[in-house]
Scaffold this active site. Structure first.
Site, PDB file in Angstrom:
ATOM      1  N   CYS A 111       0.834  -1.201   0.000  1.00  0.00           N
ATOM      2  CA  CYS A 111       0.000   0.000   0.000  1.00  0.00           C
ATOM      3  C   CYS A 111       0.873   1.258   0.000  1.00  0.00           C
ATOM      4  O   CYS A 111       1.485   1.581  -1.013  1.00  0.00           O
ATOM      5  CB  CYS A 111      -0.982  -0.036   1.165  1.00  0.00           C
ATOM      6  SG  CYS A 111      -2.358   1.134   0.970  1.00  0.00           S
ATOM      7  N   HIS A 210      -3.596  -4.948   0.848  1.00  0.00           N
ATOM      8  CA  HIS A 210      -3.031  -5.365   2.129  1.00  0.00           C
ATOM      9  C   HIS A 210      -3.035  -6.881   2.253  1.00  0.00           C
ATOM     10  O   HIS A 210      -3.944  -7.463   2.854  1.00  0.00           O
ATOM     11  CB  HIS A 210      -3.820  -4.726   3.286  1.00  0.00           C
ATOM     12  CG  HIS A 210      -3.495  -3.292   3.496  1.00  0.00           C
ATOM     13  ND1 HIS A 210      -2.519  -2.868   4.368  1.00  0.00           N
ATOM     14  CD2 HIS A 210      -3.992  -2.171   2.911  1.00  0.00           C
ATOM     15  CE1 HIS A 210      -2.439  -1.547   4.331  1.00  0.00           C
ATOM     16  NE2 HIS A 210      -3.324  -1.098   3.455  1.00  0.00           N
ATOM     17  N   GLU A 212      -1.387  -8.749   4.146  1.00  0.00           N
ATOM     18  CA  GLU A 212      -1.288  -9.224   5.531  1.00  0.00           C
ATOM     19  C   GLU A 212      -2.657  -9.499   6.122  1.00  0.00           C
ATOM     20  O   GLU A 212      -2.781 -10.250   7.106  1.00  0.00           O
ATOM     21  CB  GLU A 212      -0.513  -8.218   6.387  1.00  0.00           C
ATOM     22  CG  GLU A 212      -1.271  -6.980   6.819  1.00  0.00           C
ATOM     23  CD  GLU A 212      -1.374  -5.898   5.759  1.00  0.00           C
ATOM     24  OE1 GLU A 212      -1.899  -4.804   6.063  1.00  0.00           O
ATOM     25  OE2 GLU A 212      -0.940  -6.131   4.612  1.00  0.00           O
TER      26      GLU A 212
END
Length: 263
Positions: A111, A210, A212
Site C-alpha cells: 500500500c 493489504h 497481511e
C-alpha cells in the site's frame, strides 16, 4: 536453518493501551508479523530512523508497511487538502530502501510501501484517488476495506507470485500515477495501478492492497522465500558473521567490563 530476518517499517503514532492514553508509540499492525512468522520468517520492527541503513547488514528482507501518505514534496507536488503525510517515515524508509536496493536485498512494498517504491524510482502519485476514478471504492469508509478485481501482466513477478488471484482487498485514497523506472504489473478494473516491480533485481515488488489481512498473504510469503534463498545462497552470512555485524559490534563496543554502557 536460521529463519530469515524480515525488517518491517513501523509507525510512530499516539496510541492507547492499559492506563496510557495518547502516548507516542512505535507500532505496526500485528497482521504483518503474523504473516511473516507463518511464512517461516522472523519479524524485526524498524522505527523511523534516517541516520543510516546499517541495520540492513543483519536483515535478509525488507517489508515497507502501509500507513499515512507519502509527502508530496518528495515527487514535486503541493499537498492536496486530504493528504496526511509523515515526514519521519518518508525519511527513514527512503534511507532503508536506498540501502536495500544497493545490495539487492529483497523488498516488498505494501500500500503506502508500494507508493514509496514508485516515488523512490522517480514516479508520482494521485493524491486523492476519488478525484481520478470518481468513487470511494478503494476506501469505502473509515476502517472498512473494499474488494475489487485485479489482473496481472503475464510473465511478471506479480503474476508468478499471485497465480490464480483475481480479487484483492483495498484501503487507500492515494495511488501510483506514474511508476518512474518501475514496471507496472497489476491493475484494478478501473485502471488503478495495483502492482509494480523492478525486473532488474532479484525481488522488488509493490502491491497496492493489504496481503497481511488476507487468508493467503502470498506477496509476504514470496518475500520471506526470496529472503531465505538469499540467506542460504552465495551472499549468506554465517551465525558468527551475524553475531559480529554492526548492531552486535555496537552492543559489545558500548559496554565496559562490568557490563555498563560507556559513552
Amino acid at each position: 536453518m536460521t529463519r530469515p530476518l524480515i525488517g518491517i517499517s513501523a509507525y510512530v503514532e499516539p496510541a492507547d493501551w492499559a492506563v496510557w492514553r495518547g502516548v507516542r508509540a512505535v507500532l505496526v499492525p500485528e497482521a504483518y508479523v503474523r504473516a511473516v512468522t507463518a511464512a517461516g520468517g522472523r519479524a524485526v520492527v524498524l522505527p523511523p530512523d534516517d541516520s543510516d541503513g546499517d541495520v540492513l547488514a543483519v536483515l535478509d528482507g525488507l517489508l515497507l508497511a502501509g500507513g499515512a501518505d507519502v509527502g508530496p514534496g518528495r515527487y514535486g507536488q503541493q499537498p492536496h487538502p486530504r493528504t496526511e503525510d509523515r515526514p519521519d517515515r518518508d525519511a527513514g524508509e527512503l534511507t532503508l530502501l536506498t540501502a536495500a536496493l544497493a545490495v539487492d536485498l529483497p523488498v516488498l512494498g505494501v500500500c503506502r510501501g508500494m507508493q514509496l517504491l514508485a516515488v523512490a524510482y522517480g514516479g508520482t502519485l494521485h493524491q486523492h484517488l476519488p478525484d481520478v476514478v470518481g468513487t470511494d471504492a478503494h476506501r469505502p469508509a473509515p476502517g472498512v476495506y473494499g474488494t475489487h478485481p485485479v489482473r496481472f501482466a503475464p510473465g511478471s513477478l506479480a503474476a508468478r507470485t499471485l497465480a490464480g488471484v483475481d480479487r484483492v482487498n483495498s484501503y487507500h485514497h492515494q495511488a501510483v500515477a506514474t511508476p518512474g523506472r518501475l514496471a507496472v504489473s497489476g491493475w484494478a478494473a478501473d485502471g488503478v495501478i495495483e502492482a509494480v516491480e523492478d525486473p532488474e533485481r532479484s525481488f522488488v515488488l509493490g502491491v497496492q492492497w493489504h496481503p497481511e489481512n488476507e487468508p493467503d498473504p502470498r506477496p509476504i510469503t514470496a518475500l520471506v522465500r526470496a529472503a531465505g534463498e538469499r540467506a542460504s545462497g552465495p551472499l549468506a552470512r554465517t551465525a558468527d558473521e551475524r553475531a559480529s555485524g554492526p548492531l552486535a559490534r555496537g552492543r559489545h563496543e558500548g559496554m565496559d567490563a562490568a557490563g555498563s554502557t560507556t559513552v
